[in-house]
Design a protein around this motif. Structure first.
Motif, mmCIF file in Angstrom:
data_model
loop_
_atom_site.group_PDB
_atom_site.id
_atom_site.type_symbol
_atom_site.label_atom_id
_atom_site.label_comp_id
_atom_site.label_asym_id
_atom_site.label_seq_id
_atom_site.Cartn_x
_atom_site.Cartn_y
_atom_site.Cartn_z
ATOM 1 N N ASN A 54 6.650 76.228 15.997
ATOM 2 C CA ASN A 54 7.440 75.029 15.708
ATOM 3 C C ASN A 54 7.298 74.537 14.273
ATOM 4 O OD1 ASN A 54 8.617 74.097 18.433
ATOM 5 N ND2 ASN A 54 6.502 74.626 18.906
ATOM 6 N N ARG A 57 10.376 72.804 12.529
ATOM 7 C CA ARG A 57 10.703 71.465 13.037
ATOM 8 C C ARG A 57 9.663 70.450 12.604
ATOM 9 N NH1 ARG A 57 11.223 71.986 19.211
ATOM 10 N NH2 ARG A 57 11.626 69.759 19.047
ATOM 11 N N ALA A 60 9.575 68.915 8.818
ATOM 12 C CA ALA A 60 10.458 67.798 8.500
ATOM 13 C C ALA A 60 9.755 66.455 8.722
ATOM 14 C CB ALA A 60 11.714 67.868 9.363
ATOM 15 N N LEU A 126 9.856 65.263 16.875
ATOM 16 C CA LEU A 126 10.266 66.207 17.907
ATOM 17 C C LEU A 126 11.114 65.552 18.986
ATOM 18 C CD1 LEU A 126 7.048 68.380 18.291
ATOM 19 C CD2 LEU A 126 9.149 68.937 17.061
#
Length: 128
Positions: A54, A57, A60, A126
């Motif tokens: 991950n 993601r 960010a 998330l």
């Protein structure tokens, strides 16, 4: 990060392995302490694999830490330690091999600490 073992326990398990590797000796643990240590290492490996999968993601939300040791090597270091523990036999490592293993474990502990410090912002990103 969905594992039932808290990040602080994962960090402690990895840090204990670093100490053992640094001392060149294995401490004698009773069966329940040894199992807790393995549980922490397994959760740490799972968390590191999750982070690796991950990373895009997560970056960010919180820039990933600059690390001289790749995430893949960190995961491998923790998984190698788990394999050694599960087999019940600790191989004698050369000093270079022990240092390589210890470096990977230290980087894994640092990454887990970073995850712990940034957990709230990562979870928030998330959810979006």
């Amino acid at each position: 990060m969905t594992d039932k073992v808290a990040l602080f326990r994962q960090i402690a398990a990895v840090e204990n392995e670093i100490k053992d590797r640094g001392a060149g000796a294995r401490s004698r643990l009773d069966r329940s302490a040894s199992q807790r240590q393995c549980d922490g290492l397994e959760a740490g490996a799972k968390t590191l694999r999750w982070l690796l999968q991950n990373a895009a993601r997560i970056a960010a939300a919180a820039p990933l830490p600059a690390c001289a040791i790749s995430m893949t090597r960190q995961v491998t270091a923790v998984e190698t330690e788990l394999k050694d523990r599960r087999s019940g036999a600790r191989s004698k490592l050369s000093s270079a091999a022990a240092a390589y293993q210890r470096d990977g474990l230290e980087a894994a502990a640092n990454t887990l600490r970073w995850l712990q410090q940034n957990e709230a912002s990562i979870r928030g990103a998330l959810r979006q």
